[in-house]
Design a protein around this motif. Sequence first.
Motif, short mmCIF file in Angstrom:
data_model
loop_
_atom_site.label_atom_id
_atom_site.label_comp_id
_atom_site.label_asym_id
_atom_site.label_seq_id
_atom_site.Cartn_x
_atom_site.Cartn_y
_atom_site.Cartn_z
N VAL A 72 -14.13 -23.58 21.51
CA VAL A 72 -14.87 -22.50 21.40
C VAL A 72 -14.77 -21.59 20.21
O VAL A 72 -14.04 -21.90 19.30
CB VAL A 72 -14.55 -21.56 22.72
N SER A 73 -15.64 -20.60 19.93
CA SER A 73 -15.71 -20.05 18.65
C SER A 73 -15.66 -18.37 19.24
O SER A 73 -16.54 -17.83 19.51
CB SER A 73 -16.58 -20.26 17.71
N LEU A 74 -14.52 -17.90 19.50
CA LEU A 74 -14.46 -16.50 20.17
C LEU A 74 -13.48 -15.55 19.12
O LEU A 74 -12.26 -16.15 19.22
CB LEU A 74 -13.71 -16.72 21.56
N ALA A 75 -14.21 -14.57 18.61
CA ALA A 75 -13.33 -14.00 17.37
C ALA A 75 -12.27 -13.03 18.37
O ALA A 75 -11.21 -12.86 17.55
CB ALA A 75 -14.16 -13.21 16.93
N ASN A 76 -12.28 -13.09 19.47
CA ASN A 76 -11.70 -11.90 20.36
C ASN A 76 -10.30 -12.83 20.86
O ASN A 76 -9.51 -12.25 21.65
CB ASN A 76 -12.29 -11.08 21.35
N LEU A 77 -10.30 -13.99 20.85
CA LEU A 77 -9.32 -14.85 21.61
C LEU A 77 -8.30 -15.27 20.62
O LEU A 77 -8.86 -15.87 19.62
CB LEU A 77 -10.18 -16.26 22.29
N GLN A 78 -7.05 -14.96 20.73
CA GLN A 78 -5.98 -15.03 19.67
C GLN A 78 -5.14 -16.50 20.18
O GLN A 78 -4.96 -16.74 21.45
CB GLN A 78 -5.35 -14.06 19.62
N ARG A 79 -4.85 -16.92 18.99
CA ARG A 79 -3.82 -18.17 19.27
C ARG A 79 -2.37 -17.99 19.78
O ARG A 79 -2.13 -16.64 19.99
CB ARG A 79 -3.48 -18.78 17.90
N PRO A 80 -2.08 -18.87 20.77
CA PRO A 80 -0.61 -18.33 21.59
C PRO A 80 0.49 -17.87 20.58
O PRO A 80 0.98 -18.65 19.70
CB PRO A 80 -0.42 -19.81 22.27
N ILE A 81 1.10 -17.07 21.21
CA ILE A 81 2.54 -16.76 20.67
C ILE A 81 3.44 -17.26 21.71
O ILE A 81 3.27 -17.53 22.73
CB ILE A 81 2.61 -15.29 20.52
N LEU A 82 4.65 -17.74 21.10
CA LEU A 82 5.83 -18.33 21.91
C LEU A 82 6.43 -17.20 22.65
O LEU A 82 6.91 -16.40 22.13
CB LEU A 82 6.84 -19.02 20.95
N LEU A 83 6.14 -17.19 23.93
CA LEU A 83 6.88 -16.15 24.90
C LEU A 83 7.72 -16.86 26.02
O LEU A 83 7.08 -17.50 26.80
CB LEU A 83 5.69 -15.29 25.62
N ASP A 84 8.76 -16.75 25.99
CA ASP A 84 9.87 -17.37 26.77
C ASP A 84 10.29 -16.19 27.62
O ASP A 84 11.08 -15.16 26.92
CB ASP A 84 10.93 -18.04 25.98
#
Length: 196
Positions: A72-84
């Motif tokens: 998809v091309s969504l400017a408001n959707l951000q790549r995942p961060i590592l959250l443990d």
Amino acid sequence: MTKPFSQSCENNKQAILSALTGEFPQPLRILEIGTGSAQHAVYFAAQLPHLTWQTSDLACNHAGINSWLDSVSLANLQRPILLDLNQPWPIENVDGIFTANTLHIVSWPLVKNFFQGVGEHLSSGGKLCIYGPFNYQGQFTSQSNADFDVWLKNIDVERGIRDIEAISQLANQQGLILRDDHAMPANNRLLVFVKS
């Protein structure tokens, strides 16, 4: 790679969206904890373009999440961060937090860690929205939920459907008050807590 797919995400996304539309009407930064397959993230970011949607998960799920984001091309959707949940969260304060079908999957000590992290990173006045099945006064709300709890515990004894009273107590300790309890399909709920 083949994009991961969850049928339950497809089944519940519209009902959750209807609730989130009312809970997050203005531009905000939302952290999704346990993005999983990323179907929710893609759908909600597309339908709620005024929200900046930050995905997060364990490293093992990032490839699948990114495969959805690449489609998809969504400017408001951000790549995942590592959250443990065993580690400090790698993020500053956010306006809202959303999680779906996580608290019955992780162990109770990690549920406690989850709320501690919410207390540290959710801005004052921010909302925490939790989707999933919950018990009330120690009782299952349906036979299907009772069966699901047995299935969960057969996989890992640390898993299980949580009591809303215990969840609310953890939330209260972090300055969060239960404001709404939305009924959802398939005997699930969407709990909305507000941070004082």
